[in-house]
Write an enzyme that holds these catalytic residues in place. Structure first.
Site, PDB file in Angstrom:
ATOM      1  N   ARG A 151      44.368   2.445  35.799  1.00 24.39           N
ATOM      2  CA  ARG A 151      43.801   2.461  34.443  1.00 24.39           C
ATOM      3  C   ARG A 151      42.310   2.814  34.503  1.00 24.39           C
ATOM      4  O   ARG A 151      41.707   3.186  33.498  1.00 24.39           O
ATOM      5  CB  ARG A 151      44.014   1.128  33.719  1.00 24.39           C
ATOM      6  CG  ARG A 151      43.931   1.292  32.196  1.00 24.39           C
ATOM      7  CD  ARG A 151      44.159   0.016  31.411  1.00 24.39           C
ATOM      8  NE  ARG A 151      43.087  -0.934  31.598  1.00 24.39           N
ATOM      9  CZ  ARG A 151      43.213  -2.121  32.178  1.00 24.39           C
ATOM     10  NH1 ARG A 151      44.388  -2.539  32.611  1.00 24.39           N
ATOM     11  NH2 ARG A 151      42.173  -2.904  32.307  1.00 24.39           N
ATOM     12  N   TYR A 192      42.336  17.653  11.598  1.00 27.17           N
ATOM     13  CA  TYR A 192      43.713  17.252  11.909  1.00 27.17           C
ATOM     14  C   TYR A 192      44.099  15.985  11.132  1.00 27.17           C
ATOM     15  O   TYR A 192      43.406  14.968  11.196  1.00 27.17           O
ATOM     16  CB  TYR A 192      43.795  17.014  13.423  1.00 27.17           C
ATOM     17  CG  TYR A 192      45.142  16.636  13.951  1.00 27.17           C
ATOM     18  CD1 TYR A 192      46.230  17.505  13.861  1.00 27.17           C
ATOM     19  CD2 TYR A 192      45.345  15.409  14.589  1.00 27.17           C
ATOM     20  CE1 TYR A 192      47.465  17.160  14.375  1.00 27.17           C
ATOM     21  CE2 TYR A 192      46.574  15.058  15.119  1.00 27.17           C
ATOM     22  CZ  TYR A 192      47.631  15.934  15.004  1.00 27.17           C
ATOM     23  OH  TYR A 192      48.857  15.591  15.522  1.00 27.17           O
ATOM     24  N   ASP A 223      37.014  18.795  17.767  1.00 29.34           N
ATOM     25  CA  ASP A 223      38.360  18.985  18.297  1.00 29.34           C
ATOM     26  C   ASP A 223      38.492  20.476  18.604  1.00 29.34           C
ATOM     27  O   ASP A 223      38.556  21.304  17.705  1.00 29.34           O
ATOM     28  CB  ASP A 223      39.365  18.516  17.233  1.00 29.34           C
ATOM     29  CG  ASP A 223      40.814  18.640  17.683  1.00 29.34           C
ATOM     30  OD1 ASP A 223      41.105  19.501  18.547  1.00 29.34           O
ATOM     31  OD2 ASP A 223      41.653  17.889  17.151  1.00 29.34           O
ATOM     32  N   LYS A 257      48.924  20.848  23.740  1.00 33.85           N
ATOM     33  CA  LYS A 257      49.133  22.191  23.192  1.00 33.85           C
ATOM     34  C   LYS A 257      48.927  23.233  24.286  1.00 33.85           C
ATOM     35  O   LYS A 257      49.627  23.203  25.268  1.00 33.85           O
ATOM     36  CB  LYS A 257      48.197  22.395  21.987  1.00 33.85           C
ATOM     37  CG  LYS A 257      48.213  21.210  20.998  1.00 33.85           C
ATOM     38  CD  LYS A 257      49.537  21.057  20.281  1.00 33.85           C
ATOM     39  CE  LYS A 257      49.719  19.707  19.579  1.00 33.85           C
ATOM     40  NZ  LYS A 257      48.670  19.298  18.691  1.00 33.85           N
TER      41      LYS A 257
HETATM   42  C1  LIG Z   1      48.337  17.968  18.071  1.00 30.02           C
HETATM   43  C2  LIG Z   1      46.915  17.857  17.726  1.00 30.02           C
HETATM   44  C3  LIG Z   1      46.202  16.688  17.978  1.00 30.02           C
HETATM   45  C4  LIG Z   1      46.865  15.439  18.487  1.00 30.02           C
HETATM   46  O1  LIG Z   1      47.338  15.591  19.775  1.00 30.02           O
HETATM   47  P1  LIG Z   1      48.546  14.717  20.345  1.00 30.02           P
HETATM   48  O2  LIG Z   1      48.569  15.099  21.778  1.00 30.02           O
HETATM   49  O3  LIG Z   1      49.769  15.127  19.577  1.00 30.02           O
HETATM   50  O4  LIG Z   1      48.217  13.294  20.118  1.00 30.02           O
HETATM   51  C5  LIG Z   1      44.849  16.663  17.705  1.00 30.02           C
HETATM   52  N1  LIG Z   1      44.229  17.731  17.190  1.00 30.02           N
HETATM   53  C6  LIG Z   1      44.873  18.877  16.924  1.00 30.02           C
HETATM   54  C7  LIG Z   1      44.128  20.017  16.352  1.00 30.02           C
HETATM   55  C8  LIG Z   1      46.240  18.965  17.173  1.00 30.02           C
HETATM   56  O5  LIG Z   1      46.898  20.081  16.880  1.00 30.02           O
END
Ligand SMILES: *Cc1c(COP(=O)(O)O)cnc(C)c1O
Length: 405
Positions: free
Chosen positions: A69, A122, A194, A219
């Site tokens: 952790r 998001y 992000d 992604k």
């Molecule tokens: C999918 C997504 C997230 C969240 O990611 P997870 O791995 O699903 O928790 C955050 N920001 C954007 C732009 C996303 O497309």
């Protein structure tokens, strides 16, 4: 080719340094028997040689292998690679993108602090901020686009963070990151972004003055729709509360096996992104010539002013975008989506496979109308299939729309 196109699309838009970082060719292979793929250090615990060693390690908990952790070598390898790609001092991985987002917001905001959400962020991140406002007394305001004068107006004495996404979710609007970073630093406000859509290959926000970069590695970075992962990249100082509080105490850390799959995905990130970009542009150009489509939202088709900003801060594009079917209602959306064979119905993106989805679920049309989202909105994630197959699939879907029921 216009100047805009050639600037963004020269093949060198992934730097040699980034190729090297992604590929891992500079790994210390001798350290693990010359294996070209690193081992997965699949352990929760590291035992120490003797008790004094344990006592010494506990004094330097953030740098020693004690318990996964805290630090795990496989996870650390992914973190180092992400830090290098973003040009940051420090990276920490989390069990999901939301884990990374919450680590940043909860780690840096205290009771009574104010956060500005800039551009279309998001959805679950907005939900998180609303929940924190309700449960823990955090304050927030939303600025729907990147209007710097409006952002300046909304800054309060207790504003602690400006959080943004560019291109923004759904609208794909691009905001001027340098301008926002400079405004924020003038007020001593932390900036977080992000950066999932462009990936570090096509946008490096720390180099534009941003403080903290967040990724959903689920992604493009992992790229195969087989893991959930998130990452935060920032300087050592701003990482401290994220590491000590969010990572160690909230505990949503990345598993070694997921980190290993992330490392594997990163090896092909440069060629995957070029494939997504090329396919997306071909589909966009094809859609743009149709008269049954409107409001295609992708930076490739941005307004001239936006293109100016894009040229200053991005070096390429990914394959997620939306467009509107003209005069469409829920039944048209359903027919269109169900006529697709190659595009699979699914809400994530960034994998090898093409995906199609709409925010219109039939039962939520009033909410859509209220938030100004067209009933005919379709979102595509363009994968790596041959582009002729993708265009053929969409063409069939448009034909299905015109067929008598
Ligand atoms: C999918 C997504 C997230 C969240 O990611 P997870 O791995 O699903 O928790 C955050 N920001 C954007 C732009 C996303 O497309």
């Amino acid at each position: 080719m216009t100047r805009y196109e050639s600037l963004l699309l020269n093949n060198g838009n992934v730097s040699p340094e980034d190729y090297v970082t992604c590929s891992g060719i500079n790994e210390n292979h001798e350290a693990y028997f010359g294996a070209v793929a690193p081992p997965i250090i699949q352990t929760s615990l590291f035992v120490q040689a003797n008790y004094q060693q344990y006592c010494d390690d506990m004094q330097q908990e953030t740098r020693r292998y004690i318990y996964s952790r805290g630090l795990n070598p496989t996870v650390q390898m992914a973190e180092e690679r992400l830090a290098r790609l973003e040009g940051g001092e420090s990276a920490r991985c989390f069990a999901s993108g939301m884990g990374a987002i919450s680590a940043v917001i909860i780690g840096h905001l205290n009771h009574g602090d104010h956060i500005l959400l800039v551009n279309q962020v998001y959805g679950p991140a907005v939900e998180l901020v609303k929940a924190l406002a309700h449960k823990y007394g955090i304050q927030f305001d939303v600025v729907p686009d990147g209007d710097v004068a409006l952002i300046a107006q909304k800054i309060k004495p207790n504003t602690r963070m400006i959080y943004t996404e560019s291109p923004g979710t759904m609208t794909m609007k691009v905001v001027d990151l340098r301008a926002i970073a400079s405004l924020a630093s003038h007020h001593g406000i932390i900036t977080a972004i992000d950066n999932t859509w462009p990936t570090p290959l096509y946008q490096k926000p720390l180099s534009l003055g941003f403080d903290i970069v967040i990724h959903s590695c689920t992604k493009y970075l992992a790229g195969h729709s087989d893991i959930l992962a998130g990452a935060v990249i920032t300087c050592a100082e701003l990482m401290e509360p994220i590491r000590d509080f969010s990572h160690q105490l909230l505990g949503g850390v990345l598993a070694p096996f997921s980190a290993w799959l992330l490392l594997r995905g990163l090896r092909t990130l440069p060629i995957r992104m070029q494939a997504h970009q090329q396919n997306a542009i071909a589909v966009l150009e094809w859609l743009n010539r149709r008269d049954d489509v409107e409001n295609i939202r992708h930076p490739w088709l941005a307004s001239p002013q936006e293109k100016e900003i894009i040229r200053r801060q991005m070096s390429g594009f990914s394959g997620l975008f939306s467009f509107e079917l003209k005069h469409a209602d829920f039944h048209d959306v359903k027919r269109f989506i169900d006529a697709c064979r190659v595009f699979k119905v699914g809400c994530s993106w960034g994998g090898y496979e093409s995906l199609i989805i709409s925010p219109n679920r039939g039962y939520n049309q009033a909410a859509l109308d209220e938030s100004g989202i067209s009933r005919g909105l379709i979102r595509l994630s363009i994968g790596q299939e041959p582009v002729s197959i993708l265009i053929n699939d969409l063409d069939n879907a448009f034909k299905a729309l015109r067929m008598p029921i």
